[in-house]
Every structure is written in C-alpha cells, then in structure tokens.
Scaffold this motif. Structure first.
Motif, PDB file in Angstrom:
ATOM      1  N   ALA A   8       0.870  -1.219  -0.145  1.00  0.00           N
ATOM      2  CA  ALA A   8       0.007   0.011   0.037  1.00  0.00           C
ATOM      3  C   ALA A   8       1.144   1.132  -0.066  1.00  0.00           C
ATOM      4  CB  ALA A   8      -0.990  -0.042   1.082  1.00  0.00           C
ATOM      5  N   GLY A   9       2.015   1.220   0.865  1.00  0.00           N
ATOM      6  CA  GLY A   9       2.857   2.457   0.845  1.00  0.00           C
ATOM      7  C   GLY A   9       3.499   2.517  -0.474  1.00  0.00           C
ATOM      8  N   ALA A  10       3.959   1.627  -0.956  1.00  0.00           N
ATOM      9  CA  ALA A  10       4.604   1.690  -2.346  1.00  0.00           C
ATOM     10  C   ALA A  10       3.750   1.962  -3.555  1.00  0.00           C
ATOM     11  CB  ALA A  10       5.311   0.365  -2.571  1.00  0.00           C
ATOM     12  N   SER A  11       2.736   1.628  -3.397  1.00  0.00           N
ATOM     13  CA  SER A  11       1.572   1.730  -4.722  1.00  0.00           C
ATOM     14  C   SER A  11       0.599   2.980  -4.493  1.00  0.00           C
ATOM     15  CB  SER A  11       0.825   0.519  -4.834  1.00  0.00           C
ATOM     16  OG  SER A  11      -0.065   0.211  -3.775  1.00  0.00           O
ATOM     17  N   GLY A  12       0.405   3.335  -3.060  1.00  0.00           N
ATOM     18  CA  GLY A  12      -0.328   4.498  -3.031  1.00  0.00           C
ATOM     19  C   GLY A  12      -1.893   4.002  -2.829  1.00  0.00           C
ATOM     20  N   ASP A  13      -2.214   2.493  -2.968  1.00  0.00           N
ATOM     21  CA  ASP A  13      -3.257   2.281  -2.881  1.00  0.00           C
ATOM     22  C   ASP A  13      -3.471   1.771  -1.425  1.00  0.00           C
ATOM     23  OD1 ASP A  13      -5.655   0.501  -2.844  1.00  0.00           O
ATOM     24  OD2 ASP A  13      -4.911  -1.094  -4.576  1.00  0.00           O
ATOM     25  N   PHE A  14      -4.405   2.585  -0.734  1.00  0.00           N
ATOM     26  CA  PHE A  14      -4.880   2.591   0.806  1.00  0.00           C
ATOM     27  C   PHE A  14      -6.156   2.032   0.832  1.00  0.00           C
ATOM     28  CE2 PHE A  14      -1.236   5.090   0.611  1.00  0.00           C
ATOM     29  CZ  PHE A  14      -0.244   4.438   1.515  1.00  0.00           C
ATOM     30  N   ASN A  15      -7.033   1.459  -0.196  1.00  0.00           N
ATOM     31  CA  ASN A  15      -8.330   1.016  -0.006  1.00  0.00           C
ATOM     32  C   ASN A  15      -8.511   0.064   1.255  1.00  0.00           C
ATOM     33  OD1 ASN A  15     -10.525  -0.486  -0.246  1.00  0.00           O
ATOM     34  ND2 ASN A  15     -10.631  -0.119  -2.453  1.00  0.00           N
ATOM     35  N   PRO A  16      -9.282   0.344   2.139  1.00  0.00           N
ATOM     36  CA  PRO A  16      -9.506  -0.361   3.444  1.00  0.00           C
ATOM     37  C   PRO A  16      -9.795  -1.688   3.151  1.00  0.00           C
ATOM     38  CG  PRO A  16     -11.383   1.403   2.873  1.00  0.00           C
ATOM     39  CD  PRO A  16     -10.404   1.692   1.860  1.00  0.00           C
ATOM     40  N   ILE A  17     -10.215  -1.980   1.981  1.00  0.00           N
ATOM     41  CA  ILE A  17     -10.479  -3.642   1.779  1.00  0.00           C
ATOM     42  C   ILE A  17      -9.102  -4.424   1.995  1.00  0.00           C
ATOM     43  CG2 ILE A  17     -12.525  -3.486   0.607  1.00  0.00           C
ATOM     44  CD1 ILE A  17     -10.887  -4.187  -1.900  1.00  0.00           C
ATOM     45  N   HIS A  18      -8.069  -3.789   1.927  1.00  0.00           N
ATOM     46  CA  HIS A  18      -6.496  -4.208   2.049  1.00  0.00           C
ATOM     47  C   HIS A  18      -6.036  -4.325   3.605  1.00  0.00           C
ATOM     48  CE1 HIS A  18      -6.877  -4.670  -2.137  1.00  0.00           C
ATOM     49  NE2 HIS A  18      -6.861  -3.495  -2.448  1.00  0.00           N
TER      50      HIS A  18
END
Length: 133
Positions: free
Chosen positions: A24-34
């Motif tokens: 998430a930190g590397a991709s910027g994908d902080f979607n809470p399902i993760h």
C-alpha cells in the motif's frame, strides 16, 4: 530454454498483512479492503484481501526470475478472478505459481501463468510475453 511446453519451476509466495502494508505504501493503494476487516466484511469479503496488482506482480516475478532479466518482459496481462483473503497471522496466504512456454515466435515467447490460492485460480488469462534474446 524457450521451447513450447517448457514448464517453469513452480513457485510459492506468502502474502502477509505486513506485505499488504508495504505494498500500500509503495503503490499508494490504501483502499480499506486491504487493511480493515470491518470494511472488508461490510462489502461482503471474507476478510482483508491482497491487492490484485500485488498478486500479479508475484506471478510476474516467477517469470522474470526464470528469464533472468526483468527487462525482458515486454507484455503482461491477467484478469482478477477471485480475491485472496489474507489472515491476520504470521503465515498469511500462500499463492502457488506455475507457468509454461505456450508459444515461441521469432525473438519472443508467450508464457501462460497459473496462480492458485487454496486450489483455485485467482488470475485468469494470465500471460506474459518475453524477449528470448
């Protein structure tokens, strides 16, 4: 090495919740399902799930490790067919990756990839094209 029918070595990858945080930190994908079990449950998921692109990346790694050069991969496609729930423990989820050289055409080879979690495919139509020279 690049002959039709050649099986790449099978690989196993473990994905933990810590891996999801790093991704998430590397991709910027902080979607809470993760990262949030509550949100995952609210949207009907069994638990927090791995990022689909992380799953794809691990499959690509199995191919590029075999090829020996990440820059040799010239195309890569896949469809997400099933989520990968990641338990909140030290073991995480185990992905199995297998692949086979399906076609060789000139200086390129098509490699079909299978990624399974708990015996079921999680990527469909996963295919990489690599340079052979």
């Amino acid at each position: 090495m690049y002959e039709v029918g050649t099986q790449l070595p099978e690989r196993t990858f473990r994905v933990t919740r810590a891996d999801l945080v790093r991704y998430a930190g590397a991709s910027g994908d902080f979607n809470p399902i993760h990262w949030s079990d509550r949100v995952a449950a609210e949207v009907g998921l069994p638990s927090v799930i791995a990022h689909g692109m992380l799953t794809m990346a691990l499959a690509a790694r199995a191919v590029t490790d075999w090829v020996g050069d990440p820059g040799a991969m010239v195309a890569y496609t896949a469809k997400f067919t099933r989520p990968v729930p990641v338990p909140d423990d030290e073991d995480g989820a185990e992905l199995g990756v297998s692949a086979v050289v399906k076609k060789v055409d000139g200086d390129q080879a098509q490699i079909d990839i299978t990624v399974v979690f708990e015996g079921e495919r999680v990527l469909g139509a996963a295919r990489a094209t690599v340079r052979t020279s």
